[in-house]
Scaffold this active site. Structure first.
Site, PDB file in Angstrom:
ATOM      1  N   THR A  15      59.531  -0.238  -7.597  1.00 42.73           N
ATOM      2  CA  THR A  15      58.358  -1.037  -7.994  1.00 42.73           C
ATOM      3  C   THR A  15      57.534  -1.446  -6.783  1.00 42.73           C
ATOM      4  O   THR A  15      56.301  -1.382  -6.797  1.00 42.73           O
ATOM      5  CB  THR A  15      58.767  -2.326  -8.738  1.00 42.73           C
ATOM      6  N   ASP A  56      55.178   2.289 -13.222  1.00 38.18           N
ATOM      7  CA  ASP A  56      55.448   2.145 -11.787  1.00 38.18           C
ATOM      8  C   ASP A  56      56.219   3.332 -11.205  1.00 38.18           C
ATOM      9  O   ASP A  56      55.981   3.746 -10.074  1.00 38.18           O
ATOM     10  CB  ASP A  56      56.115   0.795 -11.449  1.00 38.18           C
ATOM     11  N   HIS A  57      57.143   3.890 -11.982  1.00 36.41           N
ATOM     12  CA  HIS A  57      57.962   5.024 -11.515  1.00 36.41           C
ATOM     13  C   HIS A  57      58.784   5.514 -12.693  1.00 36.41           C
ATOM     14  O   HIS A  57      58.713   4.946 -13.777  1.00 36.41           O
ATOM     15  CB  HIS A  57      58.884   4.597 -10.361  1.00 36.41           C
ATOM     16  N   HIS A 115      63.744  -2.058 -17.816  1.00 35.22           N
ATOM     17  CA  HIS A 115      64.375  -1.710 -16.539  1.00 35.22           C
ATOM     18  C   HIS A 115      65.798  -1.230 -16.798  1.00 35.22           C
ATOM     19  O   HIS A 115      66.487  -1.756 -17.657  1.00 35.22           O
ATOM     20  CB  HIS A 115      64.391  -2.950 -15.630  1.00 35.22           C
ATOM     21  N   GLU A 131      57.014  -1.334 -16.260  1.00 31.87           N
ATOM     22  CA  GLU A 131      58.283  -0.994 -15.639  1.00 31.87           C
ATOM     23  C   GLU A 131      58.854   0.321 -16.188  1.00 31.87           C
ATOM     24  O   GLU A 131      58.958   0.496 -17.410  1.00 31.87           O
ATOM     25  CB  GLU A 131      59.282  -2.146 -15.843  1.00 31.87           C
TER      26      GLU A 131
END
Ligand code: GP9
Ligand code: MN
Length: 407
Positions: free
Chosen positions: A80, A254-255, A195, A38
């Site tokens: 995600t 993921d990003h 996150h 994440e």
């Protein structure tokens, strides 16, 4: 109609590259464990904050893995879920909204389906509500066998923080599920603790927050450090359970986690002013592929999440000439050096294109690219072709067995 697919097919078939002979099929029949990290950006790897390593475990793990340090996320608003979409389909997510919500009913030529054809059990594990990002619907379309979701986990006040179950507990509770899966399996773990807004309990802080003008950035380092610890614990548990030795382990960010709003604080961390060129650089996420028996290597091949599906298929020795994808095998000696972001920015081995300007990839200085228009157009075309497939649900008109268009 099917006619719309002809042009797209001509485009994607020209992209296809020969696999790397040494690695083709090396993972055949092995279990595959994918870990979506994440919000994990590549700049935390082999870096320190307050003199302490941010990812001590991953820093070691990459030494015995293939580590791609020039690899970009290509997600849009679907975050995600967009990264999952890229992984499974090697199509671009949409420019607006989340394709997991808007086109969950489409026909897809997914990695999951190809794996199932090859005898794999395909599962996703993520301790959030199954409807989040419409995953329950999309996973059905993509062909997952099982989605271990919030209902499958024991989530309490004590073992949660921020968005839900802490990563350490998530991995620990998942071991039983891994053990019960039919082999070979493809199991995708989606972590959660790192996150936004990067909250952590005191006892889970392995390093102290950074000290900058952004509390978000300051805490980010601590939750990345926690995630690193969680992954370490998971790998140890896999070893104890005898699930490690013969498995392929793939991890990717993921990003981004730190948005441009925090550029000033990032500038304090990097001790420089963050330019649009740097913002592109910051979209790099780690990609780590651990293959048993392979020494591993750091590879600076330029790539992005769009390349995951063809890369994984080749490692498994699956070469489906009739498959349609926009990515290329990262291990292929013929891989193109062209990474397109969802918003039209792109990176080549010579330059970065962003905010209407070309920058030299080495120096970060603006440069003049005489045939620049061609590159800009290629990025636009490629995104359009991918969009056409999704908006037109064009795979309805395609028979993957024959590679023919059907009406
Ligand atoms: C939610 C998790 C995080 O289930 O995947 O979502 P994000 O906000 O990063 O897209
Ligand atoms: Mn995410």
């Amino acid at each position: 109609t099917g006619d719309d697919l002809v042009e797209v097919l001509n485009y994607t078939r020209a992209l296809d590259k020969e696999p790397n002979e040494d690695l083709f099929g090396i993972a055949e029949g092995k279990n595959i464990i994918v870990i979506s990290l994440e919000s994990t950006q590549n700049f935390v790897i082999n870096s320190t904050v307050n003199g302490q390593e941010i990812t001590p475990f991953l820093n070691e793990f990459i030494e015995e893995s293939y580590y791609f340090d020039n690899f970009y996320h290509q997600t849009g608003q679907g975050k995600t879920s967009d990264s999952e979409f890229l992984l499974d389909n090697s199509l671009y997510p949409l420019g607006r909204g989340a394709v997991f919500f808007t086109h969950a009913g489409n026909e897809y030529l997914s990695l999951s389906k190809l794996l199932k054809e090859n005898n794999y059990f395909v599962a996703a594990l993520h301790p959030n509500n199954k409807t989040f990002w419409n995953r329950n619907m999309m996973y059905e379309s993509l062909g997952y066998d099982r989605f271990y979701n919030l209902e499958d986990y024991d989530v309490t006040e004590e073992n949660s923080v921020g968005w839900g179950l802490k990563d350490v507990d998530f991995f620990e509770q998942s071991i039983q599920y891994l053990k019960e899966m039919p082999e070979p399996y493809f199991a995708k773990f989606i972590t959660l603790t790192n996150h936004h807004p990067f909250l952590l309990n005191e006892e889970d802080m392995y390093i102290q927050p950074y000290d900058s003008s952004s509390e978000i950035l300051n805490r980010y380092f601590t939750t990345v450090r926690y995630e690193d610890e969680a992954v370490k614990t998971f790998i140890e548990r896999l070893k104890e359970e005898g699930l490690y030795e013969d498995s392929i382990i793939i991890m990717y960010g993921d990003h981004y986690g730190i948005s441009e709003k925090h550029n000033e604080a990032l500038g304090e961390y990097f001790d420089k002013e963050i330019t649009p060129f740097d913002v592109v650089e910051l979209q790099k996420v780690p990609l780590i592929i651990h293959i048993p028996g392979q020494t591993g290597e750091t590879l600076s091949t330029l790539g992005g999440q769009i390349d995951l599906k063809p890369t994984i298929l080749h490692l498994l020795g699956i070469e489906k000439e009739t498959d349609i994808h926009f990515g290329q095998d990262l291990f292929s000696p013929e891989k193109d050096n062209f990474v397109i972001f969802r918003d039209g920015r792109f990176v080549t081995d010579e330059f970065v294109y962003t905010t209407g300007t070309f920058y030299d990839v080495e120096t970060g200085e603006p440069i003049d690219v005489p045939n620049g228009e061609q590159y800009i157009q290629r990025a636009i075309d490629e995104l359009n072709y991918s969009d056409q497939i999704i908006y037109g649900d064009l795979f309805r008109f395609y028979n993957m067995e024959t590679g023919r268009i059907v009406e």
